[in-house]
Write an enzyme that holds these catalytic residues in place. Sequence first.
Site, PDB file in Angstrom:
ATOM      1  CG  ASP A  80      -1.680   1.268   1.388  1.00  0.00           C
ATOM      2  OD1 ASP A  80      -2.363   1.645   0.426  1.00  0.00           O
ATOM      3  OD2 ASP A  80      -1.595   1.895   2.460  1.00  0.00           O
ATOM      4  N   GLY A 111     -12.253   6.956  -1.506  1.00  0.00           N
ATOM      5  CA  GLY A 111     -11.565   6.892  -2.780  1.00  0.00           C
ATOM      6  C   GLY A 111     -11.893   8.017  -3.733  1.00  0.00           C
ATOM      7  CG  ASP A 125      -4.094  -1.005   3.555  1.00  0.00           C
ATOM      8  OD1 ASP A 125      -4.444  -0.701   2.402  1.00  0.00           O
ATOM      9  OD2 ASP A 125      -3.328  -0.310   4.241  1.00  0.00           O
TER      10      ASP A 125
END
Length: 503
Positions: free
Chosen positions: A189, A254, A390
């Site tokens: 990530d 996002g 994540d």
Amino acid sequence: KPVPIDEVESGQIVVVKPGEKVPVDGIITEGYSAVDEAMLTGESLPVEKKTGDTVIGATLNKTGYFKFKATKVGSETALAQIIRLVEMAQGSKAPIQRLADTISGFFVPAVMGVAVVTFLVWWFLGGQTFIFALTAFIAVMVIACPCALGLATPTAIMVGTGKGAQNGILIKSAGALEQAYKVTTIVFDKTGTLTAGRPVVTDIVTFRGWHSEDILKLAAAVEKGSEHPLAAAIMEAAGNMASAAPQKFEALSGLGIIARVNDIDVLLGNRLLMQQNGVAATADETQISRLEKEGKTVMLMAVNQEMVALIAVADTLKENAAEAIAQLHSLGIETVMITGDNQRTAQAIGKKVGIQKILAEVLPHDKAEEVRKLQESGRVTAMVGDGINDAPALARADIGIALGSGTDVAMETGDIVLVRDDLRDVVEAIKLSRYTIRKIRQNLFWAFIYNTIGIPVAAGILYPLWHIQLNPVIAAAAMGLSSVSVVTNSLLMNRYQMRKGRR
């Protein structure tokens, strides 16, 4: 006054003097000191602590005097959780151990059969006495005891997981330790993992007569309700600027934020947010391109459906990130970076850190899907992350590696937890796994070789040539020696050196 550690309760204020150990986990409320956290992280240098910083139980206060508020006590402390994880790992079975167990399930009946056949052959066909045949029978049974076979894997696993914990690498299970050596691809990530996760505002480009101070003030008002690292950068840049609280606030994962401030409708986010809300991207694309090529994340701001500004934010790479990636490449492991950032920004960060394969503009819930695609292409994949978003990818990967500086959800999901916020420990975890598997294979080799040679000798294969029969007492000693050799080989793992700079 002094009280026993088991009587300390959450919320109490605890005083720690120089030279004393921190009794439980907490947050410093007063004072300043340097704390030796070597027992937790493996790092020999003391860590400076001030008001607001976290202290961990069982670490050593070196110089200063401070007070802290207890937040975790008893079984909730970091040390207790580490102990629990290590015990679970040492008590679990690796797949290679299950193979040894399966072999033992066939091996024991086979040895009993060989012992019976040996007895019958020497007594009825070999013309030997009953005592001779019985001695051969006992020798076969004793020398073939599969103790070494049973000890080969668990002893190496115990030492390997203990060695990792000693150096701030918590391996939750034996299966994770074994699987890690097979990893061919590691997905990182970006924000908070490869980068520090504490970006700063670097550029503000305005349109339609707006001034940068007004843009920053409005952006700070919008971001008041957000915990995103980019929001922290804007709030830090705004400083003491007065800003109103948003009348409406909606964070879209996002994408960005939709808000209403002082009866003004504000959009603050990426291109996709603008497109979905019908805002024409009339901002200078050249400016956006220039900023993104510099590795900066560009946030677009629209007021009442009109583009008014670009806010560029840059996140710095973590120390040793590029070094860790280079070391992984030297081990033959492919690295991949996954991020919600646009392609140009992601490529710039990837270039700096040395990662060529970039998965950009990936929404949080799609990270696990990208990991699945890598797995379906034949790669044994590990995922390194630190955030809540994540967690699905960490769970989906063959091995999930969570940073200790990340969220509790990420650490709970990961198969391996790195206590130190140092990406070089990813390399050390892979190396430790490979070393442990190598030791297990050595142990299994010697256990099988011992039985391959020992059983025929005990059965009397040397008697026709040199009239030598193995005494059961000597067979028992040889059997014990094989177990000792396997345990000794595992204990030699304690001589394994982690990377330089550790304790």
